[in-house]
Write an enzyme that holds these catalytic residues in place. Structure first.
Site, PDB file in Angstrom:
ATOM      1  CD  GLU A 335      98.269  14.514  60.595  1.00 12.39           C
ATOM      2  OE1 GLU A 335      97.954  13.552  59.872  1.00 12.39           O
ATOM      3  OE2 GLU A 335      99.214  15.276  60.338  1.00 12.39           O
ATOM      4  CG  HIS A 359      99.929  12.580  63.713  1.00 10.52           C
ATOM      5  ND1 HIS A 359     100.930  13.478  64.005  1.00 10.52           N
ATOM      6  CD2 HIS A 359     100.063  12.250  62.411  1.00 10.52           C
ATOM      7  CE1 HIS A 359     101.646  13.687  62.902  1.00 10.52           C
ATOM      8  NE2 HIS A 359     101.140  12.945  61.930  1.00 10.52           N
TER       9      HIS A 359
HETATM   10 ZN    ZN Z   1     102.619  11.110  58.826  1.00 11.30          ZN
END
Ligand code: ZN
Length: 487
Positions: A335, A359
């Site tokens: 992320e 992510h």
């Molecule tokens: Zn999260």
């Protein structure tokens, strides 16, 4: 043989390339099996999608996914595509953080008006806590919220409180000058509500309300990420970790009794990624012990927090390896916008057989990891609003998941921390993904695939999945009928 002119050959070749790309696209494998009813609904959907896109091609500020979510939300609420998406049975929500999930409206309109709620500052962070009186906790000077509200007008106070509980501001790009600033505020918000959510009656009401909000958004199962809260009563009772899970499970069961269509909740234990090894080991010992007692509820482990500031997953290699025989992993990884830095956490997530990756924003920079993850069928949990608000990606048209969609990578759409940006449910994230990350001609097959993936990639037992899929098909059919009736 018919001789083609140069222009015809060119046109043929162009058509073939674009068709080949279309056949690679996410959801396309469902296209040939769409029923007549689905195709009819698709016509309604496409008409509206193309209308919205056409007005955006003419004036790009009409394109709501690319407007900051704080400014776009009210306009998205008016979108006809959004209205359709809200009605879709969306299956499951697989990546939601418990402490930033229930809508902020519920916290303000309901919880914050309850008796015995106090506020005070600890290390410059505003904290909320239920107390029998202001002297019960001596960490700071507590003032009853009722009194704070009386000292201003209720709307002014409630607006101020809302600012403590969300990232929402009128001018996010000025207020949050960089990713560190937005994460600082984000982190403080969890601290503001920690003791509030730990008050046993509020914890139960918030879980129930959260499930209600998911249910109202046509979500029938959730995997929630959280920590074990030290639940307390006003008389000073503090519950054990085992009690925490018992109370949690009881609340979920109560919701299921009241809503028989709802399939339940699983819990993913979240450890802050900045912890030292000793703390991690203690956390792991506790959660492994709890997992034995609540084996059908606790499904695994994740690390949470600002990835740039945490430890690399590889630093916890030996602890993670040892935990592997007890717990499944659902790691947030990649992320980040950096390259060759925190993004390398994706390598560890894959090597540790993460069931899904939270992510995985950086994965397209890593061709071998991308290939490995696809071969191992590890889905990515895509949270487009989170990525915009937490400043990884301004414009979802340029989100890396567009490439993943174009190559039919297994994805699930998730909402991450909806209350932090004054959202609830999953429809906003579905809307943004559908409008900004799929091609102009992508339609119902994509939305159907989102729902199917959410069930397929969940941690339910195979039998539960089969049952849920069966019921989902009935709900999907009802949805199709509704659209044909209303449009
Ligand atoms: Zn999260």
């Amino acid at each position: 043989m018919l001789k083609l002119s140069e222009g015809e050959t060119y046109a043929q070749e162009r058509r073939k390339i674009l068709n080949d790309e279309k056949s690679l696209f996410f959801g396309n494998k469902l296209t040939s099996s769409l029923t007549t009813k689905e195709l009819m609904v698709n016509e309604v959907l496409m008409e509206k999608k193309i209308d919205e896109l056409t007005s955006s091609y003419e004036n790009s500020s009409n394109f709501l996914p690319s407007v900051h979510f704080f400014q776009a939300k009210e306009r998205i609420d008016q979108s006809e595509i959004f209205a359709i998406i809200k009605r879709i049975p969306k299956g499951a929500c697989l990546h939601t953080h418990l402490s930033a999930a229930v809508s902020v409206d519920f916290i303000i309109d309901n919880i914050s008006y309850r008796d015995c709620l106090y506020g005070g500052y600890i290390n410059d962070v505003f904290k909320l806590k239920f107390l029998s009186d202001s002297t019960q906790d001596n960490r700071c000077k507590w003032t009853e919220i009722k009194e704070m509200r009386r000292n201003q007008t209720a709307p002014v106070f409630d607006q101020w409180l809302r600012q403590q509980l969300t990232l929402n501001v009128d001018n996010p790009k000025e207020i949050y000058s960089n990713i560190e600033t937005v994460w600082k505020k984000f982190r403080n918000m969890f601290s503001t509500t920690y003791d509030l959510f730990s008050y046993r009656p509020v914890f139960q009401d918030c879980i129930y309300q959260l499930l209600q909000e998911l249910y109202d958004d046509n979500i029938m199962y959730a995997e929630l990420k959280g920590t074990v809260l030290p639940l307390y009563e006003l008389d000073g009772t503090v519950y054990s970790k085992k009690d925490f899970f018992e109370i949690f499970v009881q609340t979920v069961n109560k919701f299921r009794t009241d809503h028989p269509k709802f399939k339940g909740v699983r819990y993913i234990h979240s450890v802050p990624r900045g912890v030292d090894k000793e703390t991690l080991q203690t956390e792991l010992n506790v959660i492994i012990e709890m997992q034995k007692l609540f084996s059908n509820f606790i499904i695994g482990l994740d690390f949470v927090g600002f990835e740039e500031e945490g430890k690399f997953l590889t630093e916890f290699r030996s602890e993670i390896s040892a935990a592997q025989k007890h717990l499944k992993f659902f790691f947030h990884a990649g992320e980040t916008n950096w390259f060759g830095q925190t993004d390398c956490n994706i390598a560890d997530a894959i090597l540790f057989n993460s069931q899904r990756i939270g992510h995985g924003f950086a994965i397209i920079k890593h061709p071998i990891l991308l290939r490995l993850a696809k071969e191992r069928n590890i889905p990515l949990e895509i949270c487009p609003i989170s990525n915009q608000v937490l400043m990884l990606n301004d414009d979802p048209r340029n989100h890396p998941a567009t490439y993943l969609m174009a190559t039919d990578y297994p994805l699930v759409i998730c909402n991450d921390d909806p209350s932090a940006w004054n959202a609830s449910g999953l429809s906003y994230d579905w809307y943004i993904t559908f409008m900004a990350m799929t091609t102009k001609m992508s339609g119902i097959e994509v939305l159907k695939q989102f729902a199917l993936n959410s069930i397929f990639y969940s941690s339910m037992e195979e039998k539960e999945k089969e049952m849920m899929m069966k019921e989902w098909k009935e709900q999907w059919d009802e949805f199709l009928n509704e659209i044909l009736k209303y449009y």
